[in-house]
Motif scaffolding. Sequence first.
Motif, PDB file in Angstrom:
ATOM      1  N   THR A   1       2.773   1.441  -3.475  1.00  0.00           N
ATOM      2  CA  THR A   1       1.859   1.769  -4.578  1.00  0.00           C
ATOM      3  C   THR A   1       1.372   3.214  -4.487  1.00  0.00           C
ATOM      4  N   ASN A   2       0.866   3.602  -3.314  1.00  0.00           N
ATOM      5  CA  ASN A   2       0.303   4.942  -3.158  1.00  0.00           C
ATOM      6  C   ASN A   2       1.374   6.018  -3.267  1.00  0.00           C
ATOM      7  N   TYR A   3       2.567   5.711  -2.771  1.00  0.00           N
ATOM      8  CA  TYR A   3       3.630   6.707  -2.857  1.00  0.00           C
ATOM      9  C   TYR A   3       4.120   6.876  -4.292  1.00  0.00           C
TER      10      TYR A   3
ATOM     11  N   TYR B   1      -1.141   9.663   1.515  1.00  0.00           N
ATOM     12  CA  TYR B   1      -0.579   9.770   0.169  1.00  0.00           C
ATOM     13  C   TYR B   1      -1.707   9.767  -0.859  1.00  0.00           C
ATOM     14  N   THR B   2      -2.692   8.923  -0.635  1.00  0.00           N
ATOM     15  CA  THR B   2      -3.842   8.871  -1.545  1.00  0.00           C
ATOM     16  C   THR B   2      -4.614  10.187  -1.496  1.00  0.00           C
TER      17      THR B   2
ATOM     18  N   ARG C   1      -2.646  12.917  -3.242  1.00  0.00           N
ATOM     19  CA  ARG C   1      -2.696  12.744  -4.700  1.00  0.00           C
ATOM     20  C   ARG C   1      -4.008  13.305  -5.252  1.00  0.00           C
TER      21      ARG C   1
ATOM     22  N   LYS D   1       2.352   6.568  -6.990  1.00  0.00           N
ATOM     23  CA  LYS D   1       1.327   7.381  -7.669  1.00  0.00           C
ATOM     24  C   LYS D   1       1.463   8.851  -7.276  1.00  0.00           C
TER      25      LYS D   1
ATOM     26  N   ALA E   1       0.831  -1.206   0.000  1.00  0.00           N
ATOM     27  CA  ALA E   1       0.000   0.000   0.000  1.00  0.00           C
ATOM     28  C   ALA E   1       0.865   1.256   0.000  1.00  0.00           C
TER      29      ALA E   1
ATOM     30  N   GLN F   1      -0.119   3.048   8.651  1.00  0.00           N
ATOM     31  CA  GLN F   1      -0.998   3.223   7.489  1.00  0.00           C
ATOM     32  C   GLN F   1      -1.790   4.529   7.574  1.00  0.00           C
TER      33      GLN F   1
ATOM     34  N   SER G   1       0.222   5.647   3.811  1.00  0.00           N
ATOM     35  CA  SER G   1      -0.470   5.302   2.559  1.00  0.00           C
ATOM     36  C   SER G   1      -1.802   6.035   2.403  1.00  0.00           C
ATOM     37  N   SER G   2      -2.568   6.175   3.471  1.00  0.00           N
ATOM     38  CA  SER G   2      -3.848   6.896   3.357  1.00  0.00           C
ATOM     39  C   SER G   2      -3.643   8.373   3.019  1.00  0.00           C
TER      40      SER G   2
END
Length: 170
Positions: free
Chosen positions: A16-18, A153-154, A157, A20, A13, A146, A150-151
């Motif tokens: 992937t999120n980072y 980062y989303t 974005r 993006k 997570a 998390q 990751s949260s």
Amino acid sequence: MAVPVNKEELQKAIDTNYKKLKNELATIPVELSSVRDLEGHAKDTTMSINNLVSYLIGWGELVLKWNQKKENKEPVDFPETGYKWNELGKLAQKFYKDYEGIDFNMLCRKLDETVAKILNLIEQKSNTELYEVSWYEKWTLGRMIQFNTSSPYTNARGRIRKWKKEHNIT
């Protein structure tokens, strides 16, 4: 992406999120990175892309600080010394100030370093340490990581994509 429930999912997570988020950051004109016209983290405030990156660095550094203090068997002031959970807008302002003299490219490198340190921290932990024992109140260490990597980062974005659309940046 579903909420990670184990070490492998957490690593994926974040990675992937980072990636993006980095792709979005790579397309931002440096000269616009300090313009304060992005909705801020506190009600009725605005921030810049630099502030947004500072916010992500700040939370990442806090995760590392919490873990270090716990490993040293020292007390941890959650979320940060002098701040309560209901003062996260003020904490965001602190992060903006902490990194205000740093240019966009350096902020992005600092964020890269912070993410690498967090991924290294996760690598050093077992799945049990990350997800099978309470770490802070009812939350596991994996969940706390998390919540703060990751949260956001989303979320960042999404904010950047909206901002780029408003600025006609493709």
